[in-house]
Design a protein around this motif. Sequence first.
Motif, PDB file in Angstrom:
ATOM      1  N   THR A   1       0.627  -1.273  -0.012  1.00  0.00           N
ATOM      2  CA  THR A   1       0.043   0.021  -0.168  1.00  0.00           C
ATOM      3  C   THR A   1       0.923   1.068   0.018  1.00  0.00           C
ATOM      4  O   THR A   1       0.645   2.485  -0.884  1.00  0.00           O
ATOM      5  N   ALA A   2       1.887   1.108   0.746  1.00  0.00           N
ATOM      6  CA  ALA A   2       2.685   2.437   0.846  1.00  0.00           C
ATOM      7  C   ALA A   2       3.369   2.665  -0.423  1.00  0.00           C
ATOM      8  O   ALA A   2       3.497   3.915  -0.788  1.00  0.00           O
ATOM      9  N   GLU A   3       4.016   1.641  -1.241  1.00  0.00           N
ATOM     10  CA  GLU A   3       4.587   1.937  -2.743  1.00  0.00           C
ATOM     11  C   GLU A   3       3.539   2.469  -3.546  1.00  0.00           C
ATOM     12  O   GLU A   3       3.917   3.532  -4.255  1.00  0.00           O
ATOM     13  N   ILE A   4       2.181   2.019  -3.537  1.00  0.00           N
ATOM     14  CA  ILE A   4       1.333   2.494  -4.408  1.00  0.00           C
ATOM     15  C   ILE A   4       1.035   3.733  -4.049  1.00  0.00           C
ATOM     16  O   ILE A   4       0.920   4.684  -4.795  1.00  0.00           O
ATOM     17  N   THR A   5       0.972   4.135  -2.660  1.00  0.00           N
ATOM     18  CA  THR A   5       0.449   5.622  -2.371  1.00  0.00           C
ATOM     19  C   THR A   5       1.491   6.612  -2.656  1.00  0.00           C
ATOM     20  O   THR A   5       1.340   7.819  -3.015  1.00  0.00           O
ATOM     21  N   GLN A   6       2.937   6.107  -2.408  1.00  0.00           N
ATOM     22  CA  GLN A   6       3.904   6.746  -3.136  1.00  0.00           C
ATOM     23  C   GLN A   6       3.778   7.190  -4.639  1.00  0.00           C
ATOM     24  O   GLN A   6       3.954   8.503  -4.725  1.00  0.00           O
ATOM     25  N   LYS A   7       3.455   6.418  -5.370  1.00  0.00           N
ATOM     26  CA  LYS A   7       3.244   6.555  -6.686  1.00  0.00           C
ATOM     27  C   LYS A   7       2.030   7.580  -7.024  1.00  0.00           C
ATOM     28  O   LYS A   7       2.253   8.274  -7.853  1.00  0.00           O
ATOM     29  N   MET A   8       1.029   7.322  -5.978  1.00  0.00           N
ATOM     30  CA  MET A   8      -0.253   8.107  -6.187  1.00  0.00           C
ATOM     31  C   MET A   8       0.237   9.728  -5.759  1.00  0.00           C
ATOM     32  O   MET A   8      -0.214  10.645  -6.626  1.00  0.00           O
ATOM     33  N   ALA A   9       1.099   9.942  -4.908  1.00  0.00           N
ATOM     34  CA  ALA A   9       1.613  11.208  -4.682  1.00  0.00           C
ATOM     35  C   ALA A   9       2.298  11.778  -5.793  1.00  0.00           C
ATOM     36  O   ALA A   9       2.297  12.973  -6.063  1.00  0.00           O
TER      37      ALA A   9
ATOM     38  N   LEU B   1       1.967  11.001  -8.752  1.00  0.00           N
ATOM     39  CA  LEU B   1       0.989  11.487  -9.857  1.00  0.00           C
ATOM     40  C   LEU B   1       0.305  12.882  -9.617  1.00  0.00           C
ATOM     41  O   LEU B   1       0.009  13.722 -10.429  1.00  0.00           O
ATOM     42  N   THR B   2      -0.166  12.730  -8.346  1.00  0.00           N
ATOM     43  CA  THR B   2      -0.825  14.164  -7.831  1.00  0.00           C
ATOM     44  C   THR B   2       0.041  15.193  -8.430  1.00  0.00           C
ATOM     45  O   THR B   2      -0.520  16.453  -8.766  1.00  0.00           O
ATOM     46  N   GLN B   3       1.178  15.403  -7.967  1.00  0.00           N
ATOM     47  CA  GLN B   3       2.025  16.332  -7.950  1.00  0.00           C
ATOM     48  C   GLN B   3       2.186  16.814  -9.549  1.00  0.00           C
ATOM     49  O   GLN B   3       2.205  17.917 -10.173  1.00  0.00           O
ATOM     50  N   ILE B   4       2.400  15.791 -10.433  1.00  0.00           N
ATOM     51  CA  ILE B   4       2.563  15.943 -11.920  1.00  0.00           C
ATOM     52  C   ILE B   4       1.361  16.432 -12.432  1.00  0.00           C
ATOM     53  O   ILE B   4       1.460  17.541 -13.354  1.00  0.00           O
ATOM     54  N   ILE B   5       0.220  15.992 -12.136  1.00  0.00           N
ATOM     55  CA  ILE B   5      -1.105  16.424 -12.524  1.00  0.00           C
ATOM     56  C   ILE B   5      -1.282  17.735 -12.170  1.00  0.00           C
ATOM     57  O   ILE B   5      -1.792  18.663 -13.078  1.00  0.00           O
ATOM     58  N   SER B   6      -1.067  18.327 -11.002  1.00  0.00           N
ATOM     59  CA  SER B   6      -0.959  19.544 -10.477  1.00  0.00           C
ATOM     60  C   SER B   6      -0.037  20.662 -11.307  1.00  0.00           C
ATOM     61  O   SER B   6      -0.291  21.741 -11.729  1.00  0.00           O
ATOM     62  N   ASP B   7       1.344  20.274 -11.603  1.00  0.00           N
ATOM     63  CA  ASP B   7       2.052  20.861 -12.438  1.00  0.00           C
ATOM     64  C   ASP B   7       1.775  21.085 -13.715  1.00  0.00           C
ATOM     65  O   ASP B   7       1.863  21.992 -14.576  1.00  0.00           O
ATOM     66  N   LEU B   8       1.120  19.967 -14.443  1.00  0.00           N
ATOM     67  CA  LEU B   8       0.577  20.139 -15.866  1.00  0.00           C
ATOM     68  C   LEU B   8      -0.497  21.218 -15.837  1.00  0.00           C
ATOM     69  O   LEU B   8      -0.704  21.978 -16.845  1.00  0.00           O
ATOM     70  N   LYS B   9      -1.404  21.275 -14.996  1.00  0.00           N
ATOM     71  CA  LYS B   9      -2.505  22.087 -15.090  1.00  0.00           C
ATOM     72  C   LYS B   9      -1.836  23.361 -14.741  1.00  0.00           C
ATOM     73  O   LYS B   9      -2.125  24.488 -15.547  1.00  0.00           O
ATOM     74  N   SER B  10      -0.961  23.765 -13.912  1.00  0.00           N
ATOM     75  CA  SER B  10      -0.279  25.138 -13.781  1.00  0.00           C
ATOM     76  C   SER B  10       0.530  25.686 -15.054  1.00  0.00           C
ATOM     77  O   SER B  10       0.321  26.866 -15.539  1.00  0.00           O
TER      78      SER B  10
ATOM     79  N   ARG C   1       5.938  11.907 -18.316  1.00  0.00           N
ATOM     80  CA  ARG C   1       6.298  10.819 -17.809  1.00  0.00           C
ATOM     81  C   ARG C   1       5.391   9.676 -17.616  1.00  0.00           C
ATOM     82  O   ARG C   1       5.221   8.687 -16.896  1.00  0.00           O
ATOM     83  N   ASN C   2       4.324   9.910 -18.607  1.00  0.00           N
ATOM     84  CA  ASN C   2       3.303   8.896 -18.590  1.00  0.00           C
ATOM     85  C   ASN C   2       3.431   7.650 -18.817  1.00  0.00           C
ATOM     86  O   ASN C   2       2.835   6.700 -17.996  1.00  0.00           O
ATOM     87  N   SER C   3       4.641   7.367 -19.697  1.00  0.00           N
ATOM     88  CA  SER C   3       5.079   6.160 -19.928  1.00  0.00           C
ATOM     89  C   SER C   3       5.607   5.210 -18.369  1.00  0.00           C
ATOM     90  O   SER C   3       5.544   3.955 -18.447  1.00  0.00           O
ATOM     91  N   GLU C   4       6.107   6.106 -17.811  1.00  0.00           N
ATOM     92  CA  GLU C   4       6.553   5.572 -16.405  1.00  0.00           C
ATOM     93  C   GLU C   4       5.449   4.947 -15.678  1.00  0.00           C
ATOM     94  O   GLU C   4       5.447   4.220 -14.857  1.00  0.00           O
ATOM     95  N   PHE C   5       4.250   5.720 -15.841  1.00  0.00           N
ATOM     96  CA  PHE C   5       3.059   5.480 -14.757  1.00  0.00           C
ATOM     97  C   PHE C   5       2.155   4.575 -15.249  1.00  0.00           C
ATOM     98  O   PHE C   5       1.084   3.829 -14.780  1.00  0.00           O
ATOM     99  N   ARG C   6       2.395   4.066 -16.981  1.00  0.00           N
ATOM    100  CA  ARG C   6       1.451   3.352 -17.474  1.00  0.00           C
ATOM    101  C   ARG C   6       1.671   1.804 -16.743  1.00  0.00           C
ATOM    102  O   ARG C   6       0.732   1.128 -16.839  1.00  0.00           O
ATOM    103  N   THR C   7       2.754   1.528 -16.625  1.00  0.00           N
ATOM    104  CA  THR C   7       3.027   0.132 -16.013  1.00  0.00           C
ATOM    105  C   THR C   7       2.635   0.149 -14.527  1.00  0.00           C
ATOM    106  O   THR C   7       3.338   0.935 -13.522  1.00  0.00           O
ATOM    107  N   LEU C   8       1.820  -0.147 -14.142  1.00  0.00           N
ATOM    108  CA  LEU C   8       1.314  -0.219 -12.717  1.00  0.00           C
ATOM    109  C   LEU C   8       2.208  -0.856 -11.966  1.00  0.00           C
ATOM    110  O   LEU C   8       2.788  -1.787 -12.072  1.00  0.00           O
TER     111      LEU C   8
END
Length: 556
Positions: A193-201, A203-212, A228-235
């Motif tokens: 869960t911690a590993e997945i949560t870290q990836k989600m954090a 992703l949240t930062q990247i989404i925020s940066d793209l919006k800005s 960096r989308n290709s990096e996160f396509r592999t779950l």
Amino acid sequence: MTSEMDPFRRAQIILLCDLCKTAHLESHCERCDINLCQTCVGKHLSDSSIRHKVVPYKYRKSLNYSKCPDHADELCKHYCEKCEISVCSTCVSSSKHEGHDISDILENLSAKTESLQKDLDELETRIYPRYEEMVSDVQTEKAELETNYRELTTIADQQGEVLHREITAIVNQRKSDIQEIKNKHLSILNKNTAEITQKMAELTQIISDLKSILKSNDVSLTSTYKSRNSEFRTLPPKVRVTVPSFSAQKRNNDQLNEMFGSLSPLSINTEHDDTMKSAEAVSSPPVKPLLDEPRLTAAIHTGYDYLLNVSCLSEDQVWTRGDNETMKLLNLQSKLLTSIQTKSGNRPGDIAVTRDGNLVYTDYSDNTVNLIKNKPIQTVITLQGWYPLNVCCTASDDLLVTMISDDETQSKVVRYSGSTQKQSIQFDDQGRPLYSSGRYTKYISENKNLDICVADRGARAVVVVNQSGKLRFRYTGHPSNTKKSFDPVGITADSQSHILTTDINNRLIHILDQDGQFLRYIHCDLERPRGLCVDIRDNLFVTELNTAKVKKIQYL
């Protein structure tokens, strides 16, 4: 002058001393019923081994003669030695006692009286007090009964507590193991869960940066953006952990009973006290030596195609069973006395005769042991998970049954009192099986010393355990001139504690002593001998498989 003499004075003149035959009698010994003069009284009393009772002759007890049952007016003053009865004079002269030795009943009265007195003395001073002592001993034993059996119950309770503690400890250990595995399981899931949560954090930062960037319309930021989308396509990997299963060990009641501990059967021994030998010695069974050449004394034709077993009802009547569902009672002249069919209609597995003369048989087809008493067939034992093979009746009227498990991997001997199981014999002291597995015959007999003897054909051995089920010995044949390997089938034991077993392939019978030492063979031109039994006089009955004959053999 003579006529005026008193009767006693006349008797003194007529009657003489029984010892010296010359002097006038003056005394009488009531103990020995003998008349004595004054001189002979002292001699008579010198025998101190007898308690004499000497009284003046005129005070003696008068003798009472019985009246003759055939001649009411006459007294029985004579004794017929041949008929051993008292008779009168008329009886003596009759043809009924012609040629018989007749004596005066008083001739042997002294010896008889002495014998009676000796019997009385022994009964009063020796025998009766011993009976009183025996009753006292039994009463003492009865008084101790409650205490002794209470101790057994206490031991059972203590053993139960020990097992409870051991089981509780095992259960607690299993619970601890379960909790430890659960914690490990939870830790793995938390880490995932911690590993997945870290990836989600991220992703949240990247989404925020793209919006800005999109909102700022900044050319520089837009032109320098790297995806960096290709990096996160592999779950990230999802860890799957399976909850462990609990495998309960399969067990049966016999294993649980053996783990708990066994109770030895009630041992009943009749003791004969040698201190009473001088009164009435208790004779032991006579020693019967083996004959150098056993003799065939009878042959019974049974009418079966194949004959399997025999069990003695008496010296001249035997029960037999062969290749069909009918059990036959035959005499020595091959006459059929009775025939009975099994309840199931299938061939019986084995037969035996109880001490009361009732027939017992095993039925492999329906897992039962059955009793035939006054014709109706009673099922006394029904097995679950086991097949009955062979059976014998013991001196204490128990049944010993050999059996195999449903999967044919286990064998054991079980003792029953009626329908109640009293003892199970399966393993030796090292936990190894005593008997072979599989459907091989395992004929069984109890020896006079209460050993349990099994002819285990699968193991090619005679296996003997004591009354408690402890292995005494295995007999695997005698290294002599037999052509084929030892192949034991039937088994029995005689009054001398000999063990007899058929060796079907070598066409002979082995005789062993009670300790398993080979003594001798019985040949008698036997054709594939199989079943065995002995009658009360140690005559041996043996079945021949192919000829379907029962042969009676004298070997002692």
